[in-house]
Motif scaffolding. Structure first.
Motif, PDB file in Angstrom:
ATOM      1  N   PRO A  40     -91.920 -32.888  24.159  1.00 49.95           N
ATOM      2  CA  PRO A  40     -90.489 -32.826  24.624  1.00 49.95           C
ATOM      3  C   PRO A  40     -90.277 -32.130  25.651  1.00 49.95           C
ATOM      4  CG  PRO A  40     -90.703 -32.698  22.368  1.00 49.95           C
ATOM      5  CD  PRO A  40     -91.950 -32.485  22.806  1.00 49.95           C
ATOM      6  N   ALA A  41     -89.611 -32.417  26.962  1.00 51.33           N
ATOM      7  CA  ALA A  41     -89.150 -31.789  28.318  1.00 51.33           C
ATOM      8  C   ALA A  41     -87.877 -31.323  27.901  1.00 51.33           C
ATOM      9  CB  ALA A  41     -89.472 -32.725  29.548  1.00 51.33           C
ATOM     10  N   TRP A  42     -87.428 -30.238  28.493  1.00 52.51           N
ATOM     11  CA  TRP A  42     -86.065 -29.722  28.602  1.00 52.51           C
ATOM     12  C   TRP A  42     -85.514 -30.705  29.680  1.00 52.51           C
ATOM     13  CZ3 TRP A  42     -85.805 -23.696  28.033  1.00 52.51           C
ATOM     14  CH2 TRP A  42     -86.385 -23.441  26.709  1.00 52.51           C
ATOM     15  N   VAL A  43     -83.987 -30.684  29.700  1.00 53.59           N
ATOM     16  CA  VAL A  43     -83.292 -31.416  30.590  1.00 53.59           C
ATOM     17  C   VAL A  43     -82.130 -30.644  30.966  1.00 53.59           C
ATOM     18  CG1 VAL A  43     -81.901 -33.735  31.198  1.00 53.59           C
ATOM     19  CG2 VAL A  43     -84.127 -33.822  29.477  1.00 53.59           C
ATOM     20  N   ALA A  44     -82.082 -30.365  32.044  1.00 52.81           N
ATOM     21  CA  ALA A  44     -80.913 -29.432  32.593  1.00 52.81           C
ATOM     22  C   ALA A  44     -80.094 -30.158  33.580  1.00 52.81           C
ATOM     23  CB  ALA A  44     -81.544 -28.145  33.213  1.00 52.81           C
ATOM     24  N   SER A  45     -78.858 -30.263  33.532  1.00 52.63           N
ATOM     25  CA  SER A  45     -77.999 -31.168  34.309  1.00 52.63           C
ATOM     26  C   SER A  45     -76.588 -30.458  34.475  1.00 52.63           C
ATOM     27  CB  SER A  45     -77.615 -32.599  33.434  1.00 52.63           C
ATOM     28  OG  SER A  45     -78.678 -33.225  33.044  1.00 52.63           O
ATOM     29  N   PHE A  46     -76.431 -30.390  35.947  1.00 54.71           N
ATOM     30  CA  PHE A  46     -75.067 -29.788  36.339  1.00 54.71           C
ATOM     31  C   PHE A  46     -74.168 -31.079  36.525  1.00 54.71           C
ATOM     32  CE2 PHE A  46     -77.793 -26.231  37.358  1.00 54.71           C
ATOM     33  CZ  PHE A  46     -76.764 -25.186  37.517  1.00 54.71           C
ATOM     34  N   VAL A  47     -73.063 -31.340  35.693  1.00 52.04           N
ATOM     35  CA  VAL A  47     -72.141 -32.419  35.432  1.00 52.04           C
ATOM     36  C   VAL A  47     -70.957 -32.171  36.138  1.00 52.04           C
ATOM     37  CG1 VAL A  47     -71.407 -34.183  33.951  1.00 52.04           C
ATOM     38  CG2 VAL A  47     -73.754 -32.983  33.587  1.00 52.04           C
ATOM     39  N   LEU A  48     -70.202 -32.911  36.900  1.00 52.80           N
ATOM     40  CA  LEU A  48     -68.812 -32.740  37.292  1.00 52.80           C
ATOM     41  C   LEU A  48     -68.075 -32.896  35.838  1.00 52.80           C
ATOM     42  CD1 LEU A  48     -68.779 -35.156  40.316  1.00 52.80           C
ATOM     43  CD2 LEU A  48     -68.148 -32.612  40.249  1.00 52.80           C
ATOM     44  N   ARG A  49     -66.996 -32.030  36.124  1.00 50.53           N
ATOM     45  CA  ARG A  49     -65.944 -32.060  34.993  1.00 50.53           C
ATOM     46  C   ARG A  49     -65.404 -33.281  34.932  1.00 50.53           C
ATOM     47  NH1 ARG A  49     -63.544 -27.406  32.758  1.00 50.53           N
ATOM     48  NH2 ARG A  49     -61.821 -27.528  34.448  1.00 50.53           N
ATOM     49  N   THR A  50     -65.278 -34.037  35.891  1.00 55.22           N
ATOM     50  CA  THR A  50     -64.558 -35.448  35.594  1.00 55.22           C
ATOM     51  C   THR A  50     -65.355 -36.372  35.067  1.00 55.22           C
ATOM     52  OG1 THR A  50     -65.615 -35.957  37.871  1.00 55.22           O
ATOM     53  CG2 THR A  50     -63.577 -34.939  38.042  1.00 55.22           C
ATOM     54  N   ALA A  51     -66.422 -36.357  34.434  1.00 51.65           N
ATOM     55  CA  ALA A  51     -67.089 -37.223  33.813  1.00 51.65           C
ATOM     56  C   ALA A  51     -67.705 -36.908  32.734  1.00 51.65           C
ATOM     57  CB  ALA A  51     -68.369 -37.731  34.791  1.00 51.65           C
ATOM     58  N   SER A  52     -67.877 -37.685  31.599  1.00 48.32           N
ATOM     59  CA  SER A  52     -68.503 -37.399  30.208  1.00 48.32           C
ATOM     60  C   SER A  52     -69.914 -37.469  30.342  1.00 48.32           C
ATOM     61  CB  SER A  52     -67.957 -38.519  29.191  1.00 48.32           C
ATOM     62  OG  SER A  52     -68.471 -38.050  27.875  1.00 48.32           O
ATOM     63  N   TYR A  53     -70.446 -36.427  29.754  1.00 48.23           N
ATOM     64  CA  TYR A  53     -71.932 -36.368  29.708  1.00 48.23           C
ATOM     65  C   TYR A  53     -72.469 -37.105  28.031  1.00 48.23           C
ATOM     66  CZ  TYR A  53     -76.612 -34.489  30.231  1.00 48.23           C
ATOM     67  OH  TYR A  53     -77.939 -34.179  30.602  1.00 48.23           O
ATOM     68  N   ALA A  54     -71.449 -37.157  27.295  1.00 49.98           N
ATOM     69  CA  ALA A  54     -71.767 -37.940  26.084  1.00 49.98           C
ATOM     70  C   ALA A  54     -72.623 -38.811  25.851  1.00 49.98           C
ATOM     71  CB  ALA A  54     -70.494 -38.235  25.180  1.00 49.98           C
ATOM     72  N   PRO A  55     -72.474 -40.027  26.769  1.00 49.25           N
ATOM     73  CA  PRO A  55     -73.661 -40.890  26.753  1.00 49.25           C
ATOM     74  C   PRO A  55     -74.997 -40.622  27.012  1.00 49.25           C
ATOM     75  CG  PRO A  55     -71.717 -41.900  28.178  1.00 49.25           C
ATOM     76  CD  PRO A  55     -71.636 -40.186  27.812  1.00 49.25           C
ATOM     77  N   ILE A  56     -75.172 -39.675  27.830  1.00 53.67           N
ATOM     78  CA  ILE A  56     -76.594 -39.176  28.082  1.00 53.67           C
ATOM     79  C   ILE A  56     -77.099 -38.277  26.919  1.00 53.67           C
ATOM     80  CG2 ILE A  56     -78.088 -37.611  29.782  1.00 53.67           C
ATOM     81  CD1 ILE A  56     -76.589 -39.123  31.874  1.00 53.67           C
ATOM     82  N   SER A  57     -76.275 -37.385  26.445  1.00 54.61           N
ATOM     83  CA  SER A  57     -76.558 -36.575  25.517  1.00 54.61           C
ATOM     84  C   SER A  57     -76.911 -37.074  24.347  1.00 54.61           C
ATOM     85  CB  SER A  57     -75.515 -35.437  25.352  1.00 54.61           C
ATOM     86  OG  SER A  57     -74.338 -35.939  24.935  1.00 54.61           O
ATOM     87  N   ASP A  58     -76.202 -38.301  23.934  1.00 56.86           N
ATOM     88  CA  ASP A  58     -76.451 -39.160  22.754  1.00 56.86           C
ATOM     89  C   ASP A  58     -77.851 -39.516  22.830  1.00 56.86           C
ATOM     90  OD1 ASP A  58     -74.033 -38.387  21.748  1.00 56.86           O
ATOM     91  OD2 ASP A  58     -73.042 -40.369  22.306  1.00 56.86           O
ATOM     92  N   ALA A  59     -78.137 -40.360  24.115  1.00 56.11           N
ATOM     93  CA  ALA A  59     -79.345 -40.864  24.281  1.00 56.11           C
ATOM     94  C   ALA A  59     -80.469 -40.001  24.004  1.00 56.11           C
ATOM     95  CB  ALA A  59     -79.672 -41.601  25.650  1.00 56.11           C
ATOM     96  N   LEU A  60     -80.283 -38.620  24.600  1.00 59.83           N
ATOM     97  CA  LEU A  60     -81.346 -37.586  24.313  1.00 59.83           C
ATOM     98  C   LEU A  60     -81.656 -37.087  23.025  1.00 59.83           C
ATOM     99  CD1 LEU A  60     -80.493 -35.452  27.715  1.00 59.83           C
ATOM    100  CD2 LEU A  60     -82.103 -37.076  27.479  1.00 59.83           C
ATOM    101  N   ALA A  61     -80.440 -37.355  22.255  1.00 62.67           N
ATOM    102  CA  ALA A  61     -80.606 -36.767  20.760  1.00 62.67           C
ATOM    103  C   ALA A  61     -81.397 -37.758  20.270  1.00 62.67           C
ATOM    104  CB  ALA A  61     -79.234 -36.929  20.277  1.00 62.67           C
TER     105      ALA A  61
END
Length: 280
Positions: A186-207
């Motif tokens: 497992p690799a760590w994934v570090a993301s800087f995400v604009l507050r105008t967008a949801s990161y949930a779809p990506i975090s759900d996929a990573l889960a």
């Protein structure tokens, strides 16, 4: 590009990075500056006694190799702005600039530099990052529309850290699924995400791949000035719609990003995010 945001598509795939820095400089684009200390700390954390050599860091939407430049070399983003907007470099051909860059970065290479692999749809930008010696491997592939090539999977198999500083605006979970599924561990994934967008779809996929996503709550990180009042109005409304408070951030004239770190739950328990980044 997300509706409401100014498009900078023309500067992302030029033969070299001079237009990129010339256009974004007046807007004070600064996410790579904030990411420099964070990514260095995370790369260090991924270099343990059992690691065979420096870690492999995969930068998604790598552009001209800016994150790799800041991660692996004793340079600052401000110095890169000064360099690529200087009158002297303005007269060079792309080939001459790449030759100068190879020497410039080689003289500033940090001991134990990470192995840098970059991915971007912008083929000219990736080619320049390779020519300048910033990427060990670079791939002009769109993982949103196609499966990763066998060579890309081979080069990213030993990734210890995957980084993103602006790409989540353009990405879905598909790209992250393709990369995380192919790593040897497992690799760590570090993301800087604009507050105008949801990161949930990506975090759900990573889960689904066994990675727990943590939101860094100590602070947010200014991204750049708004290009005008219309873009600011869009950002304030989008942040409010996302359930966040724009006061003191977007209301003050800047896009802001949130840092997310996804990693196995046991890693998060052993080294809490707040502790990992305590002095950053």
């Amino acid at each position: 590009m997300t509706s409401g945001m100014t498009s900078f598509d023309k500067i992302y795939d030029q033969p070299d990075p001079r237009a990129y820095f010339t256009v974004l400089g007046p807007l004070e684009y600064q996410t790579p500056h904030h990411a420099q200390a964070v990514f260095r700390r995370l790369a260090e954390a991924r270099t343990g006694p059992s690691a065979a050599g420096p870690p492999t860091v995969v930068d998604i939407c790598c552009s001209y190799g800016i994150n790799a430049a800041l991660l692996n070399h004793d340079v600052t983003l401000e110095e890169l702005y000064t360099r690529y907007t200087s009158p002297r470099l303005a007269t060079l051909t792309t080939a001459e600039l790449a030759e100068e860059d190879r020497a410039y970065f080689a003289a500033r290479r940090r001991p134990g530099a990470a192995r840098a692999v970059g991915i971007d749809v912008a083929s000219q930008a990736v080619s320049y990052a390779r020519a300048a010696g910033l990427l060990d491997e670079g791939f002009a592939e769109n993982l949103e529309t196609a499966e990763p090539s066998p060579e890309l999977l081979r080069q990213t198999r030993r990734a210890r850290l995957i980084t993103i500083t602006g790409g989540t605006t353009f990405l879905s979970a598909r790209t992250l699924k393709a990369l995380t599924a192919g790593t040897a561990e497992p690799a760590w994934v570090a993301s800087f995400v604009l507050r105008t967008a949801s990161y949930a779809p990506i975090s759900d996929a990573l889960a689904a791949h066994g990675l727990l996503t943590e939101k860094y709550t100590a602070r947010t990180f200014p991204q750049r000035h708004f290009s005008g009042p219309e873009e600011q109005a869009y950002a304030v409304a989008a942040v409010e719609a996302a359930g966040e408070d724009p006061r003191g951030k977007e209301t003050e004239g800047y896009f802001h990003t949130t840092l997310y770190l996804s990693r196995p739950a046991e890693d998060a328990a052993a080294l809490p995010l707040a502790e990992l980044l305590a002095d950053i």
